[in-house]
Scaffold this active site. Sequence first.
Site, mmCIF file in Angstrom:
data_model
loop_
_atom_site.group_PDB
_atom_site.id
_atom_site.type_symbol
_atom_site.label_atom_id
_atom_site.label_comp_id
_atom_site.label_asym_id
_atom_site.label_seq_id
_atom_site.Cartn_x
_atom_site.Cartn_y
_atom_site.Cartn_z
ATOM 1 N N CYS A 47 -5.984 1.407 3.059
ATOM 2 C CA CYS A 47 -5.806 0.172 2.296
ATOM 3 C C CYS A 47 -6.578 -0.994 2.890
ATOM 4 O O CYS A 47 -6.732 -2.026 2.236
ATOM 5 C CB CYS A 47 -4.319 -0.168 2.181
ATOM 6 S SG CYS A 47 -3.463 -0.251 3.757
ATOM 7 N N GLY A 95 2.182 1.377 -0.309
ATOM 8 C CA GLY A 95 1.570 2.167 -1.362
ATOM 9 C C GLY A 95 0.838 1.278 -2.340
ATOM 10 O O GLY A 95 0.432 0.158 -2.018
ATOM 11 N N SER A 96 0.690 1.765 -3.546
ATOM 12 C CA SER A 96 -0.106 1.048 -4.544
ATOM 13 C C SER A 96 0.616 -0.189 -5.062
ATOM 14 O O SER A 96 1.851 -0.264 -5.055
ATOM 15 C CB SER A 96 -0.422 1.969 -5.725
ATOM 16 O OG SER A 96 0.736 2.199 -6.505
ATOM 17 N N GLU A 135 -9.390 -1.039 -6.261
ATOM 18 C CA GLU A 135 -9.440 -0.302 -4.998
ATOM 19 C C GLU A 135 -9.895 1.126 -5.293
ATOM 20 O O GLU A 135 -9.210 1.880 -5.976
ATOM 21 C CB GLU A 135 -8.049 -0.303 -4.353
ATOM 22 C CG GLU A 135 -8.007 0.286 -2.964
ATOM 23 C CD GLU A 135 -6.627 0.143 -2.348
ATOM 24 O OE1 GLU A 135 -6.545 -0.026 -1.123
ATOM 25 O OE2 GLU A 135 -5.630 0.208 -3.088
ATOM 26 N N TRP A 173 0.715 8.750 1.885
ATOM 27 C CA TRP A 173 0.147 9.998 2.399
ATOM 28 C C TRP A 173 -1.069 9.788 3.292
ATOM 29 O O TRP A 173 -1.465 10.698 4.013
ATOM 30 C CB TRP A 173 -0.249 10.917 1.238
ATOM 31 C CG TRP A 173 -1.109 10.268 0.194
ATOM 32 C CD1 TRP A 173 -0.701 9.763 -1.005
ATOM 33 C CD2 TRP A 173 -2.515 10.021 0.256
ATOM 34 N NE1 TRP A 173 -1.760 9.229 -1.695
ATOM 35 C CE2 TRP A 173 -2.898 9.377 -0.948
ATOM 36 C CE3 TRP A 173 -3.514 10.294 1.202
ATOM 37 C CZ2 TRP A 173 -4.203 8.997 -1.222
ATOM 38 C CZ3 TRP A 173 -4.825 9.909 0.938
ATOM 39 C CH2 TRP A 173 -5.158 9.268 -0.261
ATOM 40 N N ASN A 174 -1.687 8.616 3.270
ATOM 41 C CA ASN A 174 -2.954 8.481 3.993
ATOM 42 C C ASN A 174 -2.779 8.339 5.504
ATOM 43 O O ASN A 174 -3.666 8.700 6.271
ATOM 44 C CB ASN A 174 -3.787 7.326 3.423
ATOM 45 C CG ASN A 174 -3.063 6.004 3.425
ATOM 46 O OD1 ASN A 174 -1.832 5.941 3.545
ATOM 47 N ND2 ASN A 174 -3.802 4.926 3.282
ATOM 48 N N GLU A 224 3.789 -3.457 1.516
ATOM 49 C CA GLU A 224 2.370 -3.479 1.871
ATOM 50 C C GLU A 224 1.657 -2.694 0.788
ATOM 51 O O GLU A 224 1.788 -1.468 0.698
ATOM 52 C CB GLU A 224 2.094 -2.854 3.241
ATOM 53 C CG GLU A 224 0.663 -3.124 3.683
ATOM 54 C CD GLU A 224 0.110 -2.087 4.634
ATOM 55 O OE1 GLU A 224 -1.116 -1.861 4.583
ATOM 56 O OE2 GLU A 224 0.878 -1.497 5.398
ATOM 57 N N LEU A 225 0.904 -3.409 -0.047
ATOM 58 C CA LEU A 225 0.376 -2.820 -1.277
ATOM 59 C C LEU A 225 -1.148 -2.677 -1.205
ATOM 60 O O LEU A 225 -1.728 -2.667 -0.131
ATOM 61 C CB LEU A 225 0.823 -3.662 -2.466
ATOM 62 C CG LEU A 225 2.339 -3.891 -2.556
ATOM 63 C CD1 LEU A 225 2.686 -4.797 -3.726
ATOM 64 C CD2 LEU A 225 3.087 -2.571 -2.637
ATOM 65 N N ALA A 269 5.675 10.525 1.685
ATOM 66 C CA ALA A 269 4.902 10.904 0.507
ATOM 67 C C ALA A 269 5.042 12.399 0.243
ATOM 68 O O ALA A 269 5.068 13.196 1.180
ATOM 69 C CB ALA A 269 3.429 10.550 0.712
#
Length: 474
Positions: free
Chosen positions: A281, A225-226, A378, A148-149, A247-248, A174
């Site tokens: 991130c 995401g996370s 984070e 979502w970012n 990509e975490l 998202a």
Amino acid sequence: MQWGKLNIAGSNKDQKQGDAAINDPATGAPIGYVPAMSAETVRSAIGMAHDSLAGWSATVPQERSRILRRLSQLIAEHAEDLAHLLTAEQGKPLAEARAEIGSAAGYFEFFSEEARRLNGEIIASPRADSRLLVTHKPIGVVGAITPWNFPASMVARKLAPALAAGCTVVLKPAPQTPLSALAMAELGRQAGLPEGALQVVTGDAATIGAVLTGDPRISFLSFTGSTATGRLLYQQCAGTIKKLGLELGGHAPFIVLPDADIEKAATAAAAAKFRNSGQTCVCPNRFFIHEAVYAAFLQRFLVEVDRLVPGDGRDPKSTLAPLIDQAALVKVERHVSDALGKGAKLTRGGRRAPIGGNWYEATVLENVGPTMMVSCEETFGPVAALSSFTDLDQVKASVNASQYGLAGYIWGRDIAMLLKTAESLELGMVGINAIHLGMEMAPIGGVKQSGLGREGGHVGILEYCEPQYLLLGV
């Protein structure tokens, strides 16, 4: 629904039964609705993408290139409507939203060119009666899950190379920010993407994720995401042995050496930290400032912090975005409380902004120790955690001890020292006297538990390809 001159197919202005509301983080008011798709509907979307794969992958690269370039042009033509839509569903200031839309257009333009450059190779044969050829074939149907970012640029960063390679895509944006993805999918249709080549599915993340990971027709799952969700998807993909692109989470350090240009370093540090209210991130979480320049850095950094204005992203005076929701706000509060309870000094902020809603003040913590949450996790919020150092080797050891390895930043003047330090850090990306890492021509990604694979650049399109080796007898 219509947004300015932009049609957003797949969404509704008014709620229908089963629809999910998309809320403006600044006001809390719904701005649109999207369907909560069932598992069966998602499987149907995968089927449509699978059925269109043969036709799209057989399309000559020049034609795929033309369509993607036209999509880039359409995004640019609708840039202002797309930016206002992005701010409405995500909350970031319009200036940041406009930059993100430009980035999305850039990804489609770049990979429209890469579509024509998927060259193979001829390997020198050890035998006179054979030739060794290698070609790059599209991997198949791609499942893409975006955060979502950055609801526009992250979508483009996955769609552009996948479509350029000849793959078809089932995209799950998202749940907080699906409208930008739906708008780009509609522009893709207008640009000439064939029916079925791009399917957007909306609804419950767990339901859709289980279908994408379990369906054998999905050959590659790309997720941003996370780290926790990445681990879960990794496990769920094991049954069908899918290729994964992850990509975490990140926990970026910002290191300021004693010979750094403090004016530039502090200004850049604030810009990197508080962009999107720290909800990126690659934004710096941990600041390691050499004690010889700590006071000067802090003084200049606070000048930039004090200039930040929380407010609705559509207000040109606003420069600090709201957090995406109340859960994000509570997490930031927990991190700050933990740091203060363990001896950190609160220099700025440290509370919900007086404006109310989802805003948290730009916060500066000093005397930050290694056991605090802000040093280990984070934060994903507008909190800068500062500490001073004298021994650079100890800083490098601290950075490398983290489970994360996405991005980091180093500021100084001694080029040899900067390069040696960057090379010693277990990070996928390092900004050296620079902070803008996200460029379409560069390989974006991390190491360790920050992910697998790379997005962007020439290697980005190869992630969506399988090399095929041909032994030709002559």
